[in-house]
Design an enzyme around this catalytic site. Structure first.
Site, PDB file in Angstrom:
ATOM      1  N   TYR A 155       0.931  -1.344  -0.133  1.00 21.46           N
ATOM      2  CA  TYR A 155      -0.405   0.034  -0.322  1.00 21.46           C
ATOM      3  C   TYR A 155       0.835   0.760   0.158  1.00 21.46           C
ATOM      4  O   TYR A 155       2.028   1.288   0.686  1.00 21.46           O
ATOM      5  CB  TYR A 155      -0.576  -0.315   1.110  1.00 21.46           C
ATOM      6  CG  TYR A 155       0.047   0.437   2.701  1.00 21.46           C
ATOM      7  CD1 TYR A 155      -0.092   1.710   3.019  1.00 21.46           C
ATOM      8  CD2 TYR A 155       0.345  -0.750   3.249  1.00 21.46           C
ATOM      9  CE1 TYR A 155       0.253   1.686   4.285  1.00 21.46           C
ATOM     10  CE2 TYR A 155       0.803  -0.507   4.416  1.00 21.46           C
ATOM     11  CZ  TYR A 155       0.634   0.915   5.119  1.00 21.46           C
ATOM     12  OH  TYR A 155       1.060   1.482   6.281  1.00 21.46           O
ATOM     13  N   CYS A 156       0.378   2.368  -0.442  1.00 21.82           N
ATOM     14  CA  CYS A 156       0.815   3.435   0.028  1.00 21.82           C
ATOM     15  C   CYS A 156      -0.403   4.493   0.394  1.00 21.82           C
ATOM     16  O   CYS A 156      -0.536   4.503   1.001  1.00 21.82           O
ATOM     17  CB  CYS A 156       1.556   3.977  -2.222  1.00 21.82           C
ATOM     18  SG  CYS A 156      -0.087   4.361  -3.148  1.00 21.82           S
ATOM     19  N   GLY A 157      -0.006   5.525  -0.398  1.00 20.03           N
ATOM     20  CA  GLY A 157      -0.889   7.171   0.451  1.00 20.03           C
ATOM     21  C   GLY A 157      -1.630   6.971  -0.838  1.00 20.03           C
ATOM     22  O   GLY A 157      -3.214   7.125   0.215  1.00 20.03           O
TER      23      GLY A 157
END
Length: 135
Positions: A90-92
């Protein structure tokens, strides 16, 4: 499960969008709810935050390990040598994790998923967080 397309045009330039859209055709995605169900069932998988160091330091999903998108290809084999291991990235908001998942698949990782919505969706869903400034 089909992840709905979002209009990110105000956040990202069109060439970046094209790269992400192309990668999305090759990468599996899941929702925050899917990840939370897996955690609740006690499933074993690697939850990896691919955001920048300062973003991870601010806060991150509880139990997540950190490998920024800029170094993930260099360091993944040390952190997760098993190319069959289940990995959720996951990221932002879901762009960098799609690109990182695509790169890992090209490196031979067979069980990589990108969490749509990233940490933003995780926070909105009330997912457990850790990190941040000391109290």
């Amino acid at each position: 499960y089909e992840i709905p397309k979002r209009d990110w045009s105000s956040d990202v330039c069109s060439s970046d969008l094209k790269l992400v859209d192309q990668a999305r055709t090759r990468v599996k995605e899941c929702t925050v709810a899917d990840v939370q169900r897996r955690l609740a069932r006690g499933e074993k998988f690697h939850l990896v935050d691919v955001r920048e160091d300062h973003e991870f330091a601010k806060d991150h999903a509880k139990g997540a390990r950190h490998l920024g998108k800029g170094i993930i290809e260099r360091d993944i084999e040390t952190l997760i040598p098993d190319k069959q291991a289940p990995i959720v990235l996951y990221c932002g908001g879901g762009f960098r994790s799609v690109l990182a998942a695509d790169a890992l698949q090209q490196m031979g990782y067979a069980n990589v998923i990108s969490m749509d919505g990233g940490i933003k969706a995780w926070r909105e869903a009330g997912g457990p967080l850790e990190g941040g400034p000391p109290a």
